[in-house]
Design a protein around this motif. Structure first.
Motif, short mmCIF file in Angstrom:
data_model
loop_
_atom_site.label_atom_id
_atom_site.label_comp_id
_atom_site.label_asym_id
_atom_site.label_seq_id
_atom_site.Cartn_x
_atom_site.Cartn_y
_atom_site.Cartn_z
N TYR A 100 0.70 -1.22 -0.09
CA TYR A 100 0.09 -0.11 -0.16
C TYR A 100 0.94 1.29 -0.10
O TYR A 100 1.84 1.20 0.73
N SER A 101 0.50 2.14 -0.75
CA SER A 101 1.26 3.60 -0.77
C SER A 101 0.15 4.69 -0.42
O SER A 101 -1.03 4.49 -0.77
N PHE A 102 0.54 5.35 0.46
CA PHE A 102 -0.41 6.19 1.14
C PHE A 102 -0.48 7.63 0.64
O PHE A 102 0.77 8.18 0.30
N ASP A 103 -1.52 8.33 0.20
CA ASP A 103 -1.36 9.75 -0.48
C ASP A 103 -2.67 10.59 0.14
O ASP A 103 -3.66 9.89 0.12
N ALA A 104 -2.41 11.68 0.59
CA ALA A 104 -3.44 12.71 0.99
C ALA A 104 -4.30 13.37 -0.02
O ALA A 104 -3.35 13.67 -1.06
N THR A 105 -5.43 13.33 -0.20
CA THR A 105 -6.06 13.83 -1.33
C THR A 105 -6.52 15.18 -1.32
O THR A 105 -6.82 15.75 -2.19
N ASN A 106 -6.58 15.77 -0.07
CA ASN A 106 -6.63 17.26 0.20
C ASN A 106 -6.07 17.74 1.37
O ASN A 106 -5.40 17.04 2.13
N SER A 107 -6.18 19.05 1.54
CA SER A 107 -5.34 19.64 2.59
C SER A 107 -5.92 19.70 3.72
O SER A 107 -5.68 20.11 4.76
N SER A 108 -7.32 19.05 3.96
CA SER A 108 -8.16 19.05 4.97
C SER A 108 -7.46 18.12 6.19
O SER A 108 -6.72 17.44 5.89
N THR A 109 -7.75 18.87 7.62
CA THR A 109 -7.11 17.95 8.51
C THR A 109 -7.83 16.67 9.04
O THR A 109 -7.48 15.93 9.71
N GLU A 110 -8.93 16.51 8.22
CA GLU A 110 -9.76 15.21 8.48
C GLU A 110 -8.96 14.11 8.00
O GLU A 110 -8.16 14.11 7.02
N ARG A 111 -9.20 12.91 8.62
CA ARG A 111 -8.45 11.64 8.04
C ARG A 111 -9.15 11.26 6.90
O ARG A 111 -10.37 11.53 6.62
N GLN A 112 -8.38 10.55 5.83
CA GLN A 112 -8.84 10.14 4.86
C GLN A 112 -9.92 8.92 4.93
O GLN A 112 -9.68 8.21 5.87
N GLN A 113 -10.66 8.82 3.67
CA GLN A 113 -11.65 7.74 3.93
C GLN A 113 -11.47 6.39 3.73
O GLN A 113 -11.86 5.25 4.33
N GLY A 139 -0.26 14.42 -2.88
CA GLY A 139 0.38 14.06 -4.09
C GLY A 139 1.65 13.28 -3.88
O GLY A 139 2.17 13.22 -5.06
N LYS A 140 2.10 13.11 -2.73
CA LYS A 140 3.47 12.30 -2.72
C LYS A 140 2.99 10.95 -1.76
O LYS A 140 2.35 10.86 -0.97
N ARG A 141 4.04 9.98 -2.30
CA ARG A 141 3.68 8.96 -1.40
C ARG A 141 4.99 8.48 -1.05
O ARG A 141 5.86 7.79 -1.38
N ASN A 142 4.99 8.90 0.25
CA ASN A 142 6.29 8.91 0.96
C ASN A 142 6.34 7.88 2.22
O ASN A 142 7.20 7.57 2.67
N LEU A 143 5.26 6.95 2.14
CA LEU A 143 5.08 5.84 3.13
C LEU A 143 4.37 4.95 2.43
O LEU A 143 3.50 4.96 1.73
N SER A 144 4.98 3.58 2.49
CA SER A 144 4.41 2.43 2.28
C SER A 144 4.26 1.24 3.38
O SER A 144 5.25 1.19 4.06
N LEU A 145 3.30 0.42 2.98
CA LEU A 145 2.78 -0.63 3.94
C LEU A 145 2.81 -1.82 3.17
O LEU A 145 2.17 -1.95 2.13
N THR A 146 3.47 -3.01 3.56
CA THR A 146 3.55 -4.38 3.07
C THR A 146 3.07 -5.32 3.72
O THR A 146 3.26 -5.14 4.95
N ILE A 147 2.11 -6.29 3.30
CA ILE A 147 1.49 -7.24 4.00
C ILE A 147 2.23 -8.49 3.58
O ILE A 147 2.30 -8.90 2.56
N GLU A 148 3.07 -8.92 4.71
CA GLU A 148 3.82 -10.15 4.37
C GLU A 148 2.98 -11.45 4.28
O GLU A 148 3.10 -12.09 3.58
N SER A 149 1.85 -11.49 5.50
CA SER A 149 1.08 -12.58 5.28
C SER A 149 -0.08 -12.22 6.26
O SER A 149 -0.07 -11.40 6.83
N ILE A 150 -0.89 -13.18 5.99
CA ILE A 150 -2.38 -13.11 6.70
C ILE A 150 -2.47 -14.53 7.17
O ILE A 150 -2.58 -15.53 6.76
#
Length: 190
Positions: A100-113, A139-150
């Motif tokens: 997963y790469s995370f990106d904010a979609t707007n400048s609002s301080t609300e958490r993304q959906q 607009g930047k993807r500066n953090l990524s999360l990897t799911i190794e296993s479930i």
């Protein structure tokens, strides 16, 4: 009388043995655990019965949510210094191997959906109180999360083994960022 006693004991044992073969054993679930760095603060912790540091919310088959909550309130030996961290993650369509790469979609301080990550930091030193809220940059993807296993797919909410690394930015001051890196195992919920 002895014969009747022996017959009853034998009958009872055969019933108990038959019952134990029909019971399905559910494998034990590991407690959630985390090995993380939040800026200059490092933690290696594991959930136990009395304290959860990594909390998994009920999985609805589509959205998987968990949060990591760490604090040293009263546990650091310094009464006038306290720190609190809360990292919240919301994922859609969990699949082993997915990144997963995370990106904010707007400048609002609300958490993304959806597919979101946010970090709340509170530090209190004496009378000084610092409260910050971080999330991905727009607009930047500066953090990524990897799911190794479930793991524990037979539970209502499975456990996820994974890791993430990258930067999140202060919503009030974009020049303020925090490097977050972690290995984690969320705890399955029966």
């Amino acid at each position: 009388m002895k014969t009747l006693y022996i017959l009853l004991c034998s009958f009872s044992l055969s019933i108990m043995e038959g019952c134990s073969k029909n019971n399905v054993e559910i494998p034990p679930v590991e407690f959630g655990k985390i090995d993380a760095r939040f800026g200059r603060h490092g933690y290696t912790l594991m959930n136990d019965h009395s304290r959860k540091v990594i909390n998994t919310l009920t999985y609805d088959g589509k959205n998987y949510r968990f949060y990591i909550e760490l604090n040293n309130f009263g546990n650091n030996g310094f009464q006038d210094y306290r720190v609190f961290h809360r990292l919240e993650v919301d994922l859609e369509d969990i699949v082993a191997g997915k990144v997963y790469s995370f990106d904010a979609t707007n400048s609002s301080t609300e958490r993304q959906q959806k597919n979101r990550i946010s970090y709340e930091y509170i530090e209190a030193i004496g009378d000084r109180f610092d409260h910050k809220f971080y999330r991905p940059a727009i607009g930047k993807r500066n953090l990524s999360l990897t799911i190794e296993s479930i793991k524990s797919n037979n539970y209502r909410t499975p456990a996820i083994d994974g890791g993430f690394e990258g930067y999140l930015f202060n919503v009030a001051d974009v020049r303020d960022s925090v490097l977050i890196s972690a290995r984690f195992l969320t705890e399955a919920v029966r």
